[in-house]
Enzyme design. Structure first.
Site, PDB file in Angstrom:
ATOM      1  N   ASN A   1     -12.965  -3.067   2.481  1.00 34.93           N
ATOM      2  CA  ASN A   1     -13.954  -1.986   2.651  1.00 34.93           C
ATOM      3  C   ASN A   1     -14.799  -1.836   1.497  1.00 34.93           C
ATOM      4  O   ASN A   1     -14.359  -2.026   0.325  1.00 34.93           O
ATOM      5  CB  ASN A   1     -13.067  -0.651   2.689  1.00 34.93           C
ATOM      6  CG  ASN A   1     -11.970  -0.606   3.908  1.00 34.93           C
ATOM      7  OD1 ASN A   1     -12.365  -1.131   4.978  1.00 34.93           O
ATOM      8  ND2 ASN A   1     -11.070   0.089   3.798  1.00 34.93           N
TER       9      ASN A   1
ATOM     10  N   ASP B   1       0.796  -1.084   0.036  1.00 38.79           N
ATOM     11  CA  ASP B   1       0.035  -0.097   0.161  1.00 38.79           C
ATOM     12  C   ASP B   1       0.946   1.335  -0.066  1.00 38.79           C
ATOM     13  O   ASP B   1       1.974   1.208   0.627  1.00 38.79           O
ATOM     14  CB  ASP B   1      -0.924  -0.216   1.189  1.00 38.79           C
ATOM     15  CG  ASP B   1      -2.004   1.083   1.159  1.00 38.79           C
ATOM     16  OD1 ASP B   1      -3.301   0.532   1.073  1.00 38.79           O
ATOM     17  OD2 ASP B   1      -1.725   2.283   1.209  1.00 38.79           O
TER      18      ASP B   1
ATOM     19  N   HIS C   1     -10.161  -5.234  -3.206  1.00 37.63           N
ATOM     20  CA  HIS C   1      -8.824  -5.478  -2.876  1.00 37.63           C
ATOM     21  C   HIS C   1      -9.211  -5.823  -1.423  1.00 37.63           C
ATOM     22  O   HIS C   1     -10.013  -5.291  -0.452  1.00 37.63           O
ATOM     23  CB  HIS C   1      -8.048  -4.208  -2.918  1.00 37.63           C
ATOM     24  CG  HIS C   1      -8.663  -3.066  -2.501  1.00 37.63           C
ATOM     25  ND1 HIS C   1      -9.545  -2.414  -3.205  1.00 37.63           N
ATOM     26  CD2 HIS C   1      -8.578  -2.339  -1.258  1.00 37.63           C
ATOM     27  CE1 HIS C   1      -9.938  -1.278  -2.408  1.00 37.63           C
ATOM     28  NE2 HIS C   1      -9.434  -1.106  -1.383  1.00 37.63           N
TER      29      HIS C   1
ATOM     30  N   VAL D   1     -11.012   2.949  -3.724  1.00 39.58           N
ATOM     31  CA  VAL D   1     -10.708   2.542  -5.147  1.00 39.58           C
ATOM     32  C   VAL D   1     -11.596   1.603  -5.396  1.00 39.58           C
ATOM     33  O   VAL D   1     -11.709   0.621  -4.717  1.00 39.58           O
ATOM     34  CB  VAL D   1      -9.186   1.847  -4.918  1.00 39.58           C
ATOM     35  CG1 VAL D   1      -8.675   1.399  -6.202  1.00 39.58           C
ATOM     36  CG2 VAL D   1      -8.249   2.959  -4.525  1.00 39.58           C
TER      37      VAL D   1
ATOM     38  N   HIS E   1      -6.981  -5.662   2.018  1.00 37.11           N
ATOM     39  CA  HIS E   1      -5.785  -5.183   3.049  1.00 37.11           C
ATOM     40  C   HIS E   1      -5.310  -6.345   3.708  1.00 37.11           C
ATOM     41  O   HIS E   1      -6.076  -6.925   4.412  1.00 37.11           O
ATOM     42  CB  HIS E   1      -6.220  -3.896   3.733  1.00 37.11           C
ATOM     43  CG  HIS E   1      -6.788  -2.912   3.336  1.00 37.11           C
ATOM     44  ND1 HIS E   1      -6.166  -1.668   3.010  1.00 37.11           N
ATOM     45  CD2 HIS E   1      -7.969  -2.567   2.542  1.00 37.11           C
ATOM     46  CE1 HIS E   1      -6.767  -0.881   2.401  1.00 37.11           C
ATOM     47  NE2 HIS E   1      -8.046  -1.165   2.182  1.00 37.11           N
TER      48      HIS E   1
HETATM   49  P1  AMP Z   1      -9.871   1.285   0.293  1.00 36.80           P
HETATM   50  O1  AMP Z   1      -9.631   2.735   0.903  1.00 36.80           O
HETATM   51  O2  AMP Z   1     -10.047   0.295   0.793  1.00 36.80           O
HETATM   52  O3  AMP Z   1     -10.418   1.512  -1.122  1.00 36.80           O
HETATM   53  O4  AMP Z   1      -8.376   1.092   0.083  1.00 36.80           O
HETATM   54  C1  AMP Z   1      -7.391   1.793  -1.403  1.00 36.80           C
HETATM   55  C2  AMP Z   1      -6.022   1.510  -0.705  1.00 36.80           C
HETATM   56  O5  AMP Z   1      -5.383   1.768  -2.002  1.00 36.80           O
HETATM   57  C3  AMP Z   1      -5.587   2.522   0.193  1.00 36.80           C
HETATM   58  O6  AMP Z   1      -4.922   2.088   1.498  1.00 36.80           O
HETATM   59  C4  AMP Z   1      -4.440   3.402  -0.577  1.00 36.80           C
HETATM   60  O7  AMP Z   1      -3.449   3.850   0.150  1.00 36.80           O
HETATM   61  C5  AMP Z   1      -4.096   2.584  -1.641  1.00 36.80           C
HETATM   62  N1  AMP Z   1      -3.583   2.972  -2.705  1.00 36.80           N
HETATM   63  C6  AMP Z   1      -3.912   4.091  -3.350  1.00 36.80           C
HETATM   64  N2  AMP Z   1      -3.343   4.295  -4.619  1.00 36.80           N
HETATM   65  C7  AMP Z   1      -2.200   3.449  -4.483  1.00 36.80           C
HETATM   66  C8  AMP Z   1      -1.165   2.993  -5.395  1.00 36.80           C
HETATM   67  N3  AMP Z   1      -0.826   3.785  -6.556  1.00 36.80           N
HETATM   68  N4  AMP Z   1      -0.250   1.947  -4.955  1.00 36.80           N
HETATM   69  C9  AMP Z   1      -0.710   1.398  -3.979  1.00 36.80           C
HETATM   70  N5  AMP Z   1      -1.528   1.460  -2.986  1.00 36.80           N
HETATM   71  C10 AMP Z   1      -2.700   2.731  -3.225  1.00 36.80           C
END
Ligand code: AMP
Length: 113
Positions: A86, A30, A99, A95, A101
């Site tokens: 999430n 992340d 995914h 995003v 975590h």
């Molecule tokens: P969520 O809030 O559950 O949708 O998680 C999205 C996650 O993607 C967050 O923890 C961000 O820090 C992570 N994230 C966003 N952009 C990137 C990226 N380019 N590379 C790695 N992680 C990312």
């Protein structure tokens, strides 16, 4: 079709620290870690969020979870870890590409904020 952020990572169009990959899933660190170990594992074929998964995704979702546990082992999280998905605005999803975590390397409080 416009690629999601995580599809672009899988296609190596956006750099990331990839820690595991097979035909179906990709795991990478992340960018904004919430714990000493914070890895995201995603299906390469995007599902927007778990709430939109269907029975057709059953095998892929099982694979995703089993590989999440394997990656946690690879990260040496012997003392424990947490898997988080999430879903939607209240769930903290930012995003729209499913995914999981993988969080560890410190004690994680419960319940989460
Ligand atoms: P969520 O809030 O559950 O949708 O998680 C999205 C996650 O993607 C967050 O923890 C961000 O820090 C992570 N994230 C966003 N952009 C990137 C990226 N380019 N590379 C790695 N992680 C990312």
């Amino acid at each position: 079709m416009i690629k999601t952020l995580f599809e672009k990572i899988a296609a190596r169009e956006i750099p990331a620290q990839i820690v595991f990959e097979d035909d179906l899933v990709l795991a990478f660190r992340d960018i904004n870690p919430a714990a000493p170990a914070h890895v995201l594992i995603v299906p390469k074929q995007p599902i927007p969020r778990i709430g939109e998964a269907t029975a057709d995704d059953q095998k892929l979702l099982g694979h995703l979870l089993l590989k999440a546990a394997e990656v946690a082992k690879q990260l040496d999280l012997k003392n424990g870890y947490r898997l988080v998905i999430n879903n939607g605005a209240d769930g903290g999803e930012t995003v729209p590409h499913l995914h999981v975590h993988i969080l560890g390397g410190r004690h994680l409080a419960w319940p989460p904020g």
